[in-house]
Design a protein around this motif. Sequence first.
Motif, PDB file in Angstrom:
ATOM      1  N   TRP A  22       0.840  -1.203   0.000  1.00  0.00           N
ATOM      2  CA  TRP A  22       0.000   0.000   0.000  1.00  0.00           C
ATOM      3  C   TRP A  22       0.875   1.253   0.000  1.00  0.00           C
ATOM      4  N   SER A  23       0.628   2.157  -0.942  1.00  0.00           N
ATOM      5  CA  SER A  23       1.239   3.480  -0.991  1.00  0.00           C
ATOM      6  C   SER A  23       2.771   3.397  -1.094  1.00  0.00           C
ATOM      7  N   TYR A  24       3.496   3.972  -0.134  1.00  0.00           N
ATOM      8  CA  TYR A  24       4.963   3.922  -0.108  1.00  0.00           C
ATOM      9  C   TYR A  24       5.473   2.491  -0.279  1.00  0.00           C
ATOM     10  N   VAL A  83      -0.914  -7.554  -4.906  1.00  0.00           N
ATOM     11  CA  VAL A  83      -1.939  -6.514  -4.953  1.00  0.00           C
ATOM     12  C   VAL A  83      -1.262  -5.200  -4.597  1.00  0.00           C
ATOM     13  N   TRP A  84      -1.274  -4.255  -5.508  1.00  0.00           N
ATOM     14  CA  TRP A  84      -0.742  -2.922  -5.246  1.00  0.00           C
ATOM     15  C   TRP A  84      -1.942  -2.015  -5.008  1.00  0.00           C
ATOM     16  N   LEU A  85      -2.122  -1.619  -3.742  1.00  0.00           N
ATOM     17  CA  LEU A  85      -3.273  -0.803  -3.338  1.00  0.00           C
ATOM     18  C   LEU A  85      -2.850   0.651  -3.260  1.00  0.00           C
ATOM     19  N   ASP A  86      -3.261   1.453  -4.251  1.00  0.00           N
ATOM     20  CA  ASP A  86      -2.880   2.868  -4.284  1.00  0.00           C
ATOM     21  C   ASP A  86      -1.387   3.014  -3.988  1.00  0.00           C
ATOM     22  N   ALA A  87      -0.586   2.286  -4.758  1.00  0.00           N
ATOM     23  CA  ALA A  87       0.834   2.158  -4.444  1.00  0.00           C
ATOM     24  C   ALA A  87       1.717   2.567  -5.617  1.00  0.00           C
ATOM     25  N   LEU A 132      -7.493   4.297  -5.641  1.00  0.00           N
ATOM     26  CA  LEU A 132      -8.462   5.031  -4.821  1.00  0.00           C
ATOM     27  C   LEU A 132      -8.437   6.485  -5.288  1.00  0.00           C
ATOM     28  N   PRO A 133      -9.214   6.812  -6.326  1.00  0.00           N
ATOM     29  CA  PRO A 133      -9.075   8.106  -7.010  1.00  0.00           C
ATOM     30  C   PRO A 133      -9.434   9.324  -6.174  1.00  0.00           C
ATOM     31  N   GLU A 134     -10.090   9.112  -5.025  1.00  0.00           N
ATOM     32  CA  GLU A 134     -10.391  10.257  -4.161  1.00  0.00           C
ATOM     33  C   GLU A 134      -9.102  10.886  -3.635  1.00  0.00           C
ATOM     34  N   PHE A 135      -8.051  10.077  -3.564  1.00  0.00           N
ATOM     35  CA  PHE A 135      -6.742  10.559  -3.120  1.00  0.00           C
ATOM     36  C   PHE A 135      -5.939  10.992  -4.343  1.00  0.00           C
ATOM     37  N   PRO A 136      -5.655  12.304  -4.496  1.00  0.00           N
ATOM     38  CA  PRO A 136      -4.963  12.786  -5.688  1.00  0.00           C
ATOM     39  C   PRO A 136      -3.463  12.488  -5.647  1.00  0.00           C
ATOM     40  N   ASP A 184      -1.671  -3.110 -19.719  1.00  0.00           N
ATOM     41  CA  ASP A 184      -0.882  -4.336 -19.653  1.00  0.00           C
ATOM     42  C   ASP A 184      -1.819  -5.491 -19.292  1.00  0.00           C
ATOM     43  N   LYS A 185      -1.985  -6.430 -20.211  1.00  0.00           N
ATOM     44  CA  LYS A 185      -2.957  -7.510 -20.015  1.00  0.00           C
ATOM     45  C   LYS A 185      -2.600  -8.432 -18.852  1.00  0.00           C
ATOM     46  N   SER A 186      -1.363  -8.332 -18.348  1.00  0.00           N
ATOM     47  CA  SER A 186      -0.985  -9.198 -17.228  1.00  0.00           C
ATOM     48  C   SER A 186      -1.480  -8.655 -15.883  1.00  0.00           C
ATOM     49  N   TRP A 187      -2.041  -7.441 -15.898  1.00  0.00           N
ATOM     50  CA  TRP A 187      -2.572  -6.824 -14.690  1.00  0.00           C
ATOM     51  C   TRP A 187      -4.099  -6.799 -14.735  1.00  0.00           C
ATOM     52  N   THR A 188      -4.719  -6.951 -13.565  1.00  0.00           N
ATOM     53  CA  THR A 188      -6.145  -6.684 -13.369  1.00  0.00           C
ATOM     54  C   THR A 188      -6.249  -5.390 -12.576  1.00  0.00           C
ATOM     55  N   THR A 189      -7.169  -4.521 -12.938  1.00  0.00           N
ATOM     56  CA  THR A 189      -7.276  -3.227 -12.253  1.00  0.00           C
ATOM     57  C   THR A 189      -8.681  -2.990 -11.709  1.00  0.00           C
ATOM     58  N   PHE A 190      -8.723  -2.252 -10.615  1.00  0.00           N
ATOM     59  CA  PHE A 190      -9.984  -1.838 -10.004  1.00  0.00           C
ATOM     60  C   PHE A 190      -9.852  -0.394  -9.544  1.00  0.00           C
ATOM     61  N   GLU A 191     -10.970   0.299  -9.522  1.00  0.00           N
ATOM     62  CA  GLU A 191     -11.025   1.638  -8.934  1.00  0.00           C
ATOM     63  C   GLU A 191     -12.147   1.652  -7.904  1.00  0.00           C
ATOM     64  N   LEU A 192     -11.838   2.209  -6.728  1.00  0.00           N
ATOM     65  CA  LEU A 192     -12.832   2.304  -5.662  1.00  0.00           C
ATOM     66  C   LEU A 192     -13.100   3.781  -5.371  1.00  0.00           C
ATOM     67  N   PRO A 193     -14.064   4.374  -6.057  1.00  0.00           N
ATOM     68  CA  PRO A 193     -14.362   5.793  -5.834  1.00  0.00           C
ATOM     69  C   PRO A 193     -14.987   6.015  -4.468  1.00  0.00           C
ATOM     70  N   ASP A 194     -14.849   7.244  -3.976  1.00  0.00           N
ATOM     71  CA  ASP A 194     -15.467   7.657  -2.708  1.00  0.00           C
ATOM     72  C   ASP A 194     -14.891   6.941  -1.492  1.00  0.00           C
ATOM     73  N   ILE A 195     -13.700   6.376  -1.625  1.00  0.00           N
ATOM     74  CA  ILE A 195     -13.023   5.771  -0.483  1.00  0.00           C
ATOM     75  C   ILE A 195     -11.653   6.418  -0.364  1.00  0.00           C
ATOM     76  N   GLY A 196     -11.288   6.829   0.848  1.00  0.00           N
ATOM     77  CA  GLY A 196     -10.015   7.503   1.051  1.00  0.00           C
ATOM     78  C   GLY A 196      -8.817   6.579   0.902  1.00  0.00           C
TER      79      GLY A 196
END
Length: 252
Positions: A93-95, A115-119, A203-207, A221-233
């Motif tokens: 996550w992040s850093y 899993v890279w969470l907003d990282a 987490l697009p709420e975090f710029p 990149d087809k080797s990655w799966t991506t998700f976006e979770l709007p309205d979550i910090g």
Amino acid sequence: MAAATPGLIGAARAQSARKTFVFVSGAFCGGWIWRPVSDRLEQGGHKVYAPSLTGLADRSHLLTKDINLDTHIADVVNLIKWESLENVCLVAWSYAGFVGSGALESVGDRVSSVVWLDAFVPTDGQRVADLAFEGFRKAIQMAADKGEAGVHGLAKIPPIVVAERDRAFAESKVTPHPVGTYLQPIKVSGALQKVAKKTYIRLPEFPQPHFDKALADCKGDKSWTTFELPDIGHMAMLDAPDRVSELILQAA
């Protein structure tokens, strides 16, 4: 030969489906931030490790000027080696995108999914300070110039980072982050890209433009799966532990 009972078959299947997770925390935080997610996964029979990196949280008493990015990478590598972990789902996550990327250079063969969470997804030779916001980059340099071991985060955590209901808790737990980890260039040769199953959650709420770029690169990149979770910090593991747990389990 007597037929196996349904109960035993179900138990065997549950056993085989159990996963091993290693969670790596972002700046100023420690293993405590993953507790809501860890609890949910452990209740499902999964094995979870959420270490605090050297100098942070329950290991804040170890904060010194000698801690650098290699120290944090070694924290994760040695956990995986000494616990003899295999088929790990590594969650950064992040850093911790820097830490996880570096750790995979040594233990990539033991990691089956990430899993890279907003990282951050760093390239060879980048420093965390290079990707930080300008104001924070100045704070890092000022702390380094003064010879301080740690740099402080925000005194008040804004809603784009954590929901109001979780803010007091998070503010009570954050600790200064080792300055040296921001200033050491990372050495990577692409081990992250070699992991078979890769997921990026934004987490697009975090710029953060570098997270936006990472998401765009992963989408292409087809080797990655991506998700976006709007309205979550940015601290989604506190604000939406059920959703984060579901996605991580799905990604493993």
